[in-house]
Design an enzyme around this catalytic site. Structure first.
Site, PDB file in Angstrom:
ATOM      1  N   THR A  95      43.147   3.947  29.922  1.00  0.00           N
ATOM      2  CA  THR A  95      43.174   3.888  28.470  1.00  0.00           C
ATOM      3  C   THR A  95      44.625   3.756  28.034  1.00  0.00           C
ATOM      4  O   THR A  95      45.419   4.694  28.199  1.00  0.00           O
ATOM      5  CB  THR A  95      42.538   5.152  27.846  1.00  0.00           C
ATOM      6  OG1 THR A  95      41.174   5.223  28.263  1.00  0.00           O
ATOM      7  CG2 THR A  95      42.581   5.098  26.331  1.00  0.00           C
ATOM      8  N   LYS A 170      37.697   0.937  22.312  1.00  0.00           N
ATOM      9  CA  LYS A 170      37.770   2.287  22.877  1.00  0.00           C
ATOM     10  C   LYS A 170      38.465   3.228  21.896  1.00  0.00           C
ATOM     11  O   LYS A 170      38.010   4.364  21.667  1.00  0.00           O
ATOM     12  CB  LYS A 170      38.530   2.250  24.210  1.00  0.00           C
ATOM     13  CG  LYS A 170      38.841   3.618  24.845  1.00  0.00           C
ATOM     14  CD  LYS A 170      37.621   4.270  25.434  1.00  0.00           C
ATOM     15  CE  LYS A 170      37.926   5.626  26.064  1.00  0.00           C
ATOM     16  NZ  LYS A 170      38.650   5.530  27.350  1.00  0.00           N
ATOM     17  N   LYS A 245      45.317  11.980  23.584  1.00  0.00           N
ATOM     18  CA  LYS A 245      45.953  10.719  23.980  1.00  0.00           C
ATOM     19  C   LYS A 245      45.281   9.538  23.286  1.00  0.00           C
ATOM     20  O   LYS A 245      45.941   8.658  22.725  1.00  0.00           O
ATOM     21  CB  LYS A 245      45.869  10.548  25.496  1.00  0.00           C
ATOM     22  CG  LYS A 245      46.340   9.187  26.004  1.00  0.00           C
ATOM     23  CD  LYS A 245      45.961   8.980  27.462  1.00  0.00           C
ATOM     24  CE  LYS A 245      46.219   7.553  27.892  1.00  0.00           C
ATOM     25  NZ  LYS A 245      45.757   7.283  29.263  1.00  0.00           N
TER      26      LYS A 245
END
Length: 293
Positions: A95, A170, A245
């Site tokens: 990611t 995402k 994050k």
């Protein structure tokens, strides 16, 4: 697909389980991780483990990276491309930011190979069960080429458009998830203070318009769903540190596109404070404890 060699760089909680499923499917899997424990575990799962990422990628048709951040992905892929000019398909399931994914994609294409960003949703449970959701950015050609490989590790593989679009969706998805988890936690605590039993709360809301994955699968209260981290002192399926994050990446994209994300900012601040208080290793659903306090 059966005669392909797949390299997996990053054999941690996610990458190790993904590599294990590829090996279980009969593929030749070569792996590398900086952790001796991760390498030992993957070796037991049928992965051929190497001392360097370059050695692991040698002879591979497809290289999958699952690494902590964009800078490390850039570094590792740079080393692999410098060491081997053979055309491959590089899949990054880390990611990272949309911008990093697009910069990496350009550098890979300039070297004559294919690149897709394919971040995942589903956590360690999905990685182990082979039921991850892959969000894929890249050319149609590259997507079709690697679809059978992704299919071994996931139940949902969606082509989202150009390189970077996997990371884009995402970021959006996890911002939604964080906000849902926050409001669910607030509702549960409100219910507790109004005298509602947890089971009654779950039975009603899980069958009503307030239902969500955060409740039906990841309920932040013990003994109502078997998959809940709350049953195990919030040992993480998806840690609060990782959620933070992802929220930071979403806020970075929001700023770059001049998008006002009011609820996203609130969730980000809540997780900033929760992680700063030493809760980064707990499942993100443990934020309910902060709401209670």
């Amino acid at each position: 697909m059966s005669n392909q060699t797949i390299a997996v760089i990053g054999l941690g909680n996610m990458g190790g389980r993904m590599a294990a499923n590829l090996a279980k499917a009969g593929l030749t899997v070569q792996g590398f991780d900086v952790s001796a424990e991760a390498k030992k575990s993957s070796k037991k799962d049928g992965v051929a483990v190497f001392d360097t990422a370059v050695e692991a990628a040698e002879g591979a048709d497809v290289v999958i990276t699952m690494l902590p951040n964009g800078d490390l992905v850039k570094k590792v892929l740079g080393e692999l491309l410098d060491a081997d000019s053979t055309a491959k398909v590089y899949i990054d399931s880390s990611t990272i930011s949309v911008q990093d994914a697009r910069e990496i994609g350009e550098s890979v294409y300039d070297r004559g190979s294919q690149f897709i960003d394919a971040p995942v949703s589903g956590g360690t449970t999905g990685a182990e069960a082979g039921t991850l959701a892959f969000m894929v950015g890249g050319t149609e050609e590259a997507f079709n080429q690697v679809h059978p490989v992704l299919d071994v590790m996931g139940r949902s593989i969606t082509h989202c458009g150009q390189v970077g679009n996997g990371q884009a969706v995402k970021a959006c998805n996890n911002m939604i998830l964080a906000v849902q988890q926050m409001v669910l936690s607030e509702a549960i605590v409100l219910g507790e203070r109004l005298g509602l039993d947890h089971q009654a709360f779950f039975d009603v809301v899980s069958n009503a318009t307030g239902n969500s994955w955060s409740l039906s699968v990841n309920a932040p209260i013990p003994d109502v769903v078997p998959t809940s981290p709350a049953n195990n002192d919030f040992q993480p399926g998806f840690s609060s540190a990782l959620m933070l994050k992802d929220l930071r990446l979403a806020m970075e994209s929001a700023q770059a596109t001049d998008t006002d994300t009011v609820l996203g900012k609130i969730a980000t601040q809540a997780f900033e404070e929760f992680v700063a208080a030493g809760n980064g290793n707990l499942d993100f659903s443990a934020v309910i404890n902060e709401v209670r306090r």
